[in-house]
Design a protein around this motif. Structure first.
Motif, mmCIF file in Angstrom:
data_model
loop_
_atom_site.group_PDB
_atom_site.id
_atom_site.type_symbol
_atom_site.label_atom_id
_atom_site.label_comp_id
_atom_site.label_asym_id
_atom_site.label_seq_id
_atom_site.Cartn_x
_atom_site.Cartn_y
_atom_site.Cartn_z
ATOM 1 N N HIS A 75 43.017 38.256 38.930
ATOM 2 C CA HIS A 75 42.242 37.487 37.619
ATOM 3 C C HIS A 75 42.801 37.726 36.434
ATOM 4 O O HIS A 75 42.289 38.410 35.778
ATOM 5 C CB HIS A 75 40.789 38.342 37.842
ATOM 6 N N PRO A 76 43.897 36.958 36.183
ATOM 7 C CA PRO A 76 44.747 37.267 34.853
ATOM 8 C C PRO A 76 44.133 36.916 33.559
ATOM 9 O O PRO A 76 44.362 37.575 32.649
ATOM 10 C CB PRO A 76 45.855 36.312 34.907
ATOM 11 N N ALA A 77 42.982 36.269 33.519
ATOM 12 C CA ALA A 77 42.012 36.014 32.365
ATOM 13 C C ALA A 77 40.843 36.834 32.223
ATOM 14 O O ALA A 77 40.055 36.579 31.418
ATOM 15 C CB ALA A 77 41.785 34.587 32.333
ATOM 16 N N HIS A 78 40.700 37.785 33.059
ATOM 17 C CA HIS A 78 39.351 38.475 33.324
ATOM 18 C C HIS A 78 39.215 39.219 31.638
ATOM 19 O O HIS A 78 40.073 40.029 31.701
ATOM 20 C CB HIS A 78 39.429 39.550 34.302
ATOM 21 N N LEU A 79 38.331 39.021 31.074
ATOM 22 C CA LEU A 79 38.131 39.478 29.636
ATOM 23 C C LEU A 79 38.139 41.094 29.788
ATOM 24 O O LEU A 79 39.021 41.860 28.888
ATOM 25 C CB LEU A 79 37.044 38.705 28.716
ATOM 26 N N ARG A 80 37.112 41.572 30.574
ATOM 27 C CA ARG A 80 36.787 43.050 30.488
ATOM 28 C C ARG A 80 38.040 43.846 30.919
ATOM 29 O O ARG A 80 38.422 44.952 30.264
ATOM 30 C CB ARG A 80 35.623 43.222 31.255
ATOM 31 N N SER A 81 38.886 43.366 31.882
ATOM 32 C CA SER A 81 39.741 44.152 32.282
ATOM 33 C C SER A 81 40.988 44.142 31.438
ATOM 34 O O SER A 81 41.709 45.177 30.961
ATOM 35 C CB SER A 81 40.607 43.271 33.539
ATOM 36 N N LEU A 82 40.955 42.999 30.355
ATOM 37 C CA LEU A 82 42.156 42.965 29.565
ATOM 38 C C LEU A 82 41.744 43.893 28.359
ATOM 39 O O LEU A 82 42.580 44.690 27.504
ATOM 40 C CB LEU A 82 42.649 41.491 29.149
ATOM 41 N N VAL A 83 40.516 43.936 27.974
ATOM 42 C CA VAL A 83 40.051 44.782 26.969
ATOM 43 C C VAL A 83 40.005 46.310 27.335
ATOM 44 O O VAL A 83 40.778 47.206 26.723
ATOM 45 C CB VAL A 83 38.555 44.589 26.359
ATOM 46 N N ILE A 84 39.649 46.664 28.498
ATOM 47 C CA ILE A 84 39.957 47.922 28.912
ATOM 48 C C ILE A 84 41.290 48.426 29.074
ATOM 49 O O ILE A 84 41.370 49.615 28.756
ATOM 50 C CB ILE A 84 39.026 48.131 30.140
ATOM 51 N N SER A 85 42.015 47.546 29.671
ATOM 52 C CA SER A 85 43.356 47.751 29.708
ATOM 53 C C SER A 85 44.092 48.251 28.294
ATOM 54 O O SER A 85 44.777 49.089 28.303
ATOM 55 C CB SER A 85 44.293 46.657 30.431
ATOM 56 N N THR A 86 43.640 47.569 27.207
ATOM 57 C CA THR A 86 44.097 47.893 25.848
ATOM 58 C C THR A 86 43.409 49.289 25.501
ATOM 59 O O THR A 86 44.101 50.202 24.747
ATOM 60 C CB THR A 86 43.513 46.860 24.889
ATOM 61 N N GLU A 87 42.306 49.656 25.862
ATOM 62 C CA GLU A 87 41.689 50.868 25.549
ATOM 63 C C GLU A 87 42.659 51.822 26.165
ATOM 64 O O GLU A 87 42.942 53.057 25.655
ATOM 65 C CB GLU A 87 40.116 50.825 25.955
ATOM 66 N N VAL A 88 42.699 51.681 27.607
ATOM 67 C CA VAL A 88 43.474 52.720 28.355
ATOM 68 C C VAL A 88 45.005 52.993 27.676
ATOM 69 O O VAL A 88 45.271 54.215 27.602
ATOM 70 C CB VAL A 88 43.629 52.154 29.919
ATOM 71 N N SER A 89 45.527 51.858 27.241
ATOM 72 C CA SER A 89 46.825 51.927 26.830
ATOM 73 C C SER A 89 46.989 52.766 25.513
ATOM 74 O O SER A 89 47.870 53.632 25.208
ATOM 75 C CB SER A 89 47.524 50.693 26.658
ATOM 76 N N LEU A 90 45.760 52.645 24.887
ATOM 77 C CA LEU A 90 45.928 53.327 23.420
ATOM 78 C C LEU A 90 45.225 54.801 23.483
ATOM 79 O O LEU A 90 45.515 55.399 22.713
ATOM 80 C CB LEU A 90 45.015 52.387 22.396
ATOM 81 N N ALA A 91 44.579 55.128 24.513
ATOM 82 C CA ALA A 91 43.762 56.418 24.662
ATOM 83 C C ALA A 91 44.851 57.498 25.172
ATOM 84 O O ALA A 91 44.559 58.480 24.730
ATOM 85 C CB ALA A 91 42.397 56.156 25.577
ATOM 86 N N ARG A 92 45.791 56.936 26.058
ATOM 87 C CA ARG A 92 46.764 57.966 26.675
ATOM 88 C C ARG A 92 47.446 58.670 25.594
ATOM 89 O O ARG A 92 47.945 58.135 24.468
ATOM 90 C CB ARG A 92 47.738 57.452 27.879
ATOM 91 N N THR A 93 48.273 59.650 26.201
ATOM 92 C CA THR A 93 49.223 60.501 25.200
ATOM 93 C C THR A 93 50.479 60.509 25.553
ATOM 94 O O THR A 93 50.744 61.098 26.793
ATOM 95 C CB THR A 93 48.592 62.006 24.892
ATOM 96 N N PRO A 94 51.456 59.865 24.966
ATOM 97 C CA PRO A 94 51.214 59.232 23.900
ATOM 98 C C PRO A 94 50.853 57.613 24.190
ATOM 99 O O PRO A 94 50.899 57.254 25.436
ATOM 100 C CB PRO A 94 52.815 58.953 23.392
ATOM 101 N N PRO A 95 50.210 56.907 23.200
ATOM 102 C CA PRO A 95 49.828 55.753 23.480
ATOM 103 C C PRO A 95 50.940 54.670 23.731
ATOM 104 O O PRO A 95 51.851 54.860 23.353
ATOM 105 C CB PRO A 95 49.327 55.441 22.287
ATOM 106 N N ASN A 96 50.686 53.658 24.985
ATOM 107 C CA ASN A 96 51.418 52.908 25.358
ATOM 108 C C ASN A 96 51.206 51.495 24.166
ATOM 109 O O ASN A 96 50.555 50.579 24.631
ATOM 110 C CB ASN A 96 51.234 52.546 26.743
ATOM 111 N N ILE A 97 51.666 51.632 23.309
ATOM 112 C CA ILE A 97 51.414 50.445 22.222
ATOM 113 C C ILE A 97 51.836 49.103 22.842
ATOM 114 O O ILE A 97 51.270 48.035 22.537
ATOM 115 C CB ILE A 97 51.888 50.796 20.784
ATOM 116 N N THR A 98 52.960 49.209 23.294
ATOM 117 C CA THR A 98 53.478 47.881 23.566
ATOM 118 C C THR A 98 52.809 47.343 24.677
ATOM 119 O O THR A 98 52.782 46.065 24.592
ATOM 120 C CB THR A 98 55.100 48.189 24.472
#
Length: 290
Positions: A75-98
């Protein structure tokens, strides 16, 4: 509702999200999500909720990212998955900004009228230090929803990092607190802002500490299970040199609620180490926490 409709995916997912956020009933939330994915292994909403549970409760960022990658492949356009994926990428240490910029940009492109998508895009750009572009996205998000708490908090952070005036920065945090008086997160973030400012001063007063503590105490009253509020409160009490067992109680509760909450464990370890030097606490227990 779940007792009457045990196979309703929306009910299973929504209630699991509620338990993850509102109460320390993490195992029950996990069971509900397992049931939802058993019924429909490719359901995007259930996968997103499962990923959110993994990173918020277990600190399992890699597993959460894998769940989201699988969901987005279907589901490449699923909004919540995209938003949570952003959260996960930024919350980890170090953040995966790319990765955060990639998925957040896709969310904003696919959902240009979603405050969630635009806020995620602005937050990801801010994490990369691209503040003017971040503000453009956040401005658009606030046009769509002036009371969108994640956007208000991100905007406040951007203004702070850009060296904005105290009044402009505080205005954003204050608006976030007023947007939902029952939400503890804005109170915790506002208190963190004031703590950062306090650290930059050459002198502070008991009144400065009291303002921060009142914000954090209000957050704990709203949600006694919020590990961020508990940890920040304990740290503030320690910093203000107030004696007593409250800091340790708060930190132990935070560690119990969220075993992977690094700030809580680190602060508790520091507290116990200080006591060990004074002969009050076992050094072995301190080392276990480290």
């Amino acid at each position: 509702g779940i007792d009457r409709f045990p196979d309703n995916l929306w009910l299973l997912t929504s209630y699991a999200d509620f338990l993850t956020d509102e109460f320390p009933r993490y195992s029950h939330a996990e069971a509900l999500l397992d049931r939802a994915l058993e019924l429909s292994p490719t359901d995007a909403d259930a996968s997103a909720a499962r990923a959110r549970w993994l990173y918020k409760v277990q600190g399992a960022y890699d597993r959460a990212a894998l769940v989201l990658e699988t969901a987005l492949a279907i589901h490449p356009a699923h909004l919540r998955s995209l938003v949570i994926s952003t959260e996960v990428s930024l919350a980890r240490t170090p953040p995966n900004i790319t990765r955060a910029k990639e998925v957040a940009s896709r969310a904003a492109a696919l959902h240009p009228t979603s405050a969630d998508a635009l806020s995620a895009a602005g937050t990801a750009l801010a994490a990369d230090g691209r503040y003017p572009e971040a503000r453009q996205k956040l401005d658009l998000a606030l046009v769509l929803n002036p009371s969108h708490i994640p956007t208000l908090l991100s905007y406040g952070s951007v203004l702070e990092n850009q060296g904005g005036g105290d009044e402009a920065v505080e205005k954003m945090y204050h608006q976030a607190c007023m947007a939902d008086p029952e939400a503890p997160l804005p109170l915790v973030e506002y208190a963190a802002l004031l703590q950062r400012r306090l650290a930059l001063r050459s002198e502070d007063t008991p009144e400065d500490h009291d303002v921060i503590l009142k914000l954090l105490q209000s957050a704990i009253e709203l949600d006694p299970h919020d590990p961020d509020a508990l940890t920040s409160s304990a740290a503030m009490i320690i910093q203000s040199t107030q004696e007593g067992s409250v800091p340790e109680e708060f930190l132990r509760r935070a560690c119990e609620l969220a075993p992977h909450h690094v700030p809580a464990a680190a602060t508790l370890a520091q507290l116990l180490a200080a006591r060990a030097r004074g002969g009050e606490e076992s050094p072995r227990r301190t080392e276990e926490l480290r």
